[in-house]
Design an enzyme around this catalytic site. Structure first.
Site, PDB file in Angstrom:
ATOM      1  N   SER A 131      49.930 -30.636 -14.802  1.00  0.00           N
ATOM      2  CA  SER A 131      50.223 -29.464 -15.622  1.00  0.00           C
ATOM      3  C   SER A 131      51.543 -29.680 -16.344  1.00  0.00           C
ATOM      4  O   SER A 131      52.439 -30.374 -15.829  1.00  0.00           O
ATOM      5  CB  SER A 131      50.323 -28.214 -14.740  1.00  0.00           C
ATOM      6  OG  SER A 131      50.864 -27.135 -15.462  1.00  0.00           O
TER       7      SER A 131
ATOM      8  N   TYR B  26      54.506 -23.250  -7.982  1.00  0.00           N
ATOM      9  CA  TYR B  26      53.521 -24.085  -8.679  1.00  0.00           C
ATOM     10  C   TYR B  26      54.142 -25.345  -9.284  1.00  0.00           C
ATOM     11  O   TYR B  26      53.608 -26.457  -9.117  1.00  0.00           O
ATOM     12  CB  TYR B  26      52.844 -23.260  -9.764  1.00  0.00           C
ATOM     13  CG  TYR B  26      51.711 -23.953 -10.476  1.00  0.00           C
ATOM     14  CD1 TYR B  26      50.459 -24.065  -9.883  1.00  0.00           C
ATOM     15  CD2 TYR B  26      51.884 -24.484 -11.755  1.00  0.00           C
ATOM     16  CE1 TYR B  26      49.403 -24.682 -10.542  1.00  0.00           C
ATOM     17  CE2 TYR B  26      50.847 -25.115 -12.415  1.00  0.00           C
ATOM     18  CZ  TYR B  26      49.603 -25.206 -11.805  1.00  0.00           C
ATOM     19  OH  TYR B  26      48.575 -25.835 -12.462  1.00  0.00           O
TER      20      TYR B  26
ATOM     21  N   ASN C 112      41.026 -32.909  -9.557  1.00  0.00           N
ATOM     22  CA  ASN C 112      41.155 -31.715 -10.379  1.00  0.00           C
ATOM     23  C   ASN C 112      41.430 -30.456  -9.560  1.00  0.00           C
ATOM     24  O   ASN C 112      41.996 -29.495 -10.081  1.00  0.00           O
ATOM     25  CB  ASN C 112      39.877 -31.514 -11.200  1.00  0.00           C
ATOM     26  CG  ASN C 112      39.825 -30.163 -11.867  1.00  0.00           C
ATOM     27  OD1 ASN C 112      40.534 -29.891 -12.836  1.00  0.00           O
ATOM     28  ND2 ASN C 112      38.986 -29.271 -11.334  1.00  0.00           N
ATOM     29  N   ALA C 113      41.030 -30.432  -8.301  1.00  0.00           N
ATOM     30  CA  ALA C 113      41.165 -29.216  -7.492  1.00  0.00           C
ATOM     31  C   ALA C 113      42.609 -28.736  -7.482  1.00  0.00           C
ATOM     32  O   ALA C 113      43.542 -29.517  -7.301  1.00  0.00           O
ATOM     33  CB  ALA C 113      40.692 -29.473  -6.069  1.00  0.00           C
ATOM     34  N   GLY C 114      42.782 -27.447  -7.670  1.00  0.00           N
ATOM     35  CA  GLY C 114      44.129 -26.891  -7.673  1.00  0.00           C
ATOM     36  C   GLY C 114      44.103 -25.389  -7.530  1.00  0.00           C
ATOM     37  O   GLY C 114      43.084 -24.740  -7.762  1.00  0.00           O
TER      38      GLY C 114
ATOM     39  N   LYS D  86      53.005 -29.497  -8.761  1.00  0.00           N
ATOM     40  CA  LYS D  86      52.468 -30.329  -9.833  1.00  0.00           C
ATOM     41  C   LYS D  86      53.403 -31.487 -10.172  1.00  0.00           C
ATOM     42  O   LYS D  86      52.951 -32.569 -10.576  1.00  0.00           O
ATOM     43  CB  LYS D  86      52.183 -29.460 -11.066  1.00  0.00           C
ATOM     44  CG  LYS D  86      50.948 -28.593 -10.906  1.00  0.00           C
ATOM     45  CD  LYS D  86      49.721 -29.470 -10.640  1.00  0.00           C
ATOM     46  CE  LYS D  86      48.436 -28.691 -10.555  1.00  0.00           C
ATOM     47  NZ  LYS D  86      47.252 -29.570 -10.359  1.00  0.00           N
TER      48      LYS D  86
ATOM     49  N   ASP E 270      37.228 -28.594   1.179  1.00  0.00           N
ATOM     50  CA  ASP E 270      38.522 -27.954   1.003  1.00  0.00           C
ATOM     51  C   ASP E 270      39.557 -29.063   1.005  1.00  0.00           C
ATOM     52  O   ASP E 270      39.830 -29.660   2.049  1.00  0.00           O
ATOM     53  CB  ASP E 270      38.784 -26.958   2.129  1.00  0.00           C
ATOM     54  CG  ASP E 270      40.107 -26.214   1.983  1.00  0.00           C
ATOM     55  OD1 ASP E 270      40.936 -26.622   1.136  1.00  0.00           O
ATOM     56  OD2 ASP E 270      40.318 -25.231   2.711  1.00  0.00           O
TER      57      ASP E 270
END
Length: 269
Positions: A140, A153, A88-90, A157, A61
Site C-alpha cells: 500500500s 496499518y 494479497n490477503a489483508g 504494510k 486464515d
C-alpha cells in the site's frame, strides 16, 4: 496470458484478490485461491472455472501459519507445482492513536498483513525455486508514507514491503522474482470491514473515495506487472508524485497528509 502457470492467490474471496483471479483465469491456467469465507471463495473459483481455468478453493486464515502451510501444500498437491504466489490477503483499520481503546487489533493486523505474507512465502519458496517462479506482494502507499489514522496499518504494510525488498536480494540468484505493488485508494469494502478504534469493524471508510481506482483497473495493472516481472508498481500518478515529494520536500508531504482534501492520495487500498 497466464496459460501453463500455477498461481496461488490469498484474500481471493472478494475485492482485488477475487478480481485478479478472474482476470488471470483462462484455459491452461491453474488457480489455488485462499480466504476465510469459504462460500464466497468457492463462488469466485466457479467464476474462474467458467473462464476455462482449473481452480481450487482453500479456506485459509493467513494469521495462522498452519493454514498458510496447508494452503500451499494443497495447491502443490493439486497442481503438482507452483509458479506465482500473490500475497494479497489483508485487513484495514482507521483510527487516530489517541482514540484507540483496544490495541489487540494492532497485533492481529500485523499477523495478517505482514506475517501472513511471510508464512505463505516461506512454504512456497521451495516450490517456486524449481520453476524460477515469482512472488507478488500487494502492499500500500500507506506503507511508503505514514498518514493520519494509520498508526496500525502503515507499519504493517511497511514491514511487508521491506521484507520482500530484503528477500529479493536473497533469492535473486535462484531465479525467483519479487514484485511489490503499492495501490492507492481502490473501490473495495476493505476499509468498511476493517478495524475501528474499539477493535470492531468500522462499518465505514475513513477516506474520501470519490476518486478511488476501480478494482478492475487495479487488478489489470497487477496482472500486467506480474507478467512483466516488474520490481515494483506504484499505481497512481498522485502516488508517484507524493513519493518524489517525500524525498525532495518532506514538509510539503506532511501538510498534504494532514489535509483532509489530499489525504486519500497517499492512503491505502
Amino acid at each position: 496470458m497466464f496459460a501453463g502457470r500455477v498461481i496461488a492467490i490469498t484474500g481471493a474471496s472478494e475485492g482485488i484478490g477475487a478480481e485478479l483471479a478472474r482476470q488471470m483465469a483462462g484455459k491452461g491456467v491453474w488457480l489455488a485461491l485462499a480466504a476465510r469465507n469459504a462460500e464466497k471463495l468457492e463462488a469466485v473459483a466457479e467464476q474462474c472455472r467458467s473462464r476455462g481455468a482449473e481452480a481450487v478453493a482453500v479456506r485459509c486464515d493467513v494469521a495462522i501459519e498452519e493454514d498458510c502451510r496447508n494452503f500451499i501444500d494443497t495447491a502443490v498437491r493439486k497442481f503438482s507445482s507452483l509458479d506465482i504466489l500473490v500475497n494479497n490477503a489483508g485487513v484495514s483499520g482507521h483510527a487516530r492513536f489517541d482514540e484507540v481503546t483496544d490495541f489487540a487489533w494492532y497485533e492481529q493486523m500485523m499477523r495478517v498483513n505482514y506475517l501472513g505474507s511471510l508464512w505463505c512465502t516461506r512454504h512456497a519458496l521451495p516450490h517456486l525455486r524449481k520453476r524460477r517462479g515469482q512472488v507478488v506482494a500487494i502492499s500500500s502507499l500507506a506503507g511508503k508514507v505514514g498518514v493520519p489514522g494509520r498508526t496500525a496499518y502503515s507499519p504493517t504494510k511497511a514491514a511487508q514491503a521491506l521484507f520482500f525488498e530484503a528477500l529479493r536480494s536473497e533469492v535473486a540468484d535462484q531465479g525467483i522474482g519479487i514484485t511489490v505493488v503499492y495501490p492507492g485508494v481502490v473501490a473495495t469494502d476493505i476499509r468498511r470491514h476493517g478495524y475501528g478504534p474499539d477493535g470492531r469493524p468500522a462499518g465505514r471508510s475513513g477516506l474520501k473515495e470519490e476518486n478511488a481506482m476501480s478494482v478492475e483497473e487495479c487488478a489489470r495493472q497487477i496482472a500486467a506487472a506480474t507478467l512483466a516481472r516488474k520490481r515494483e508498481l506504484v499505481m497512481t500518478l498522485q502516488g508517484r508524485i507524493g513519493l518524489w515529494l517525500q524525498l525532495l520536500a518532506p514538509r510539503v508531504v506532511d501538510r498534504m497528509v494532514r489535509s483532509e482534501e489530499h489525504t486519500s492520495e497517499l492512503q491505502s487500498r
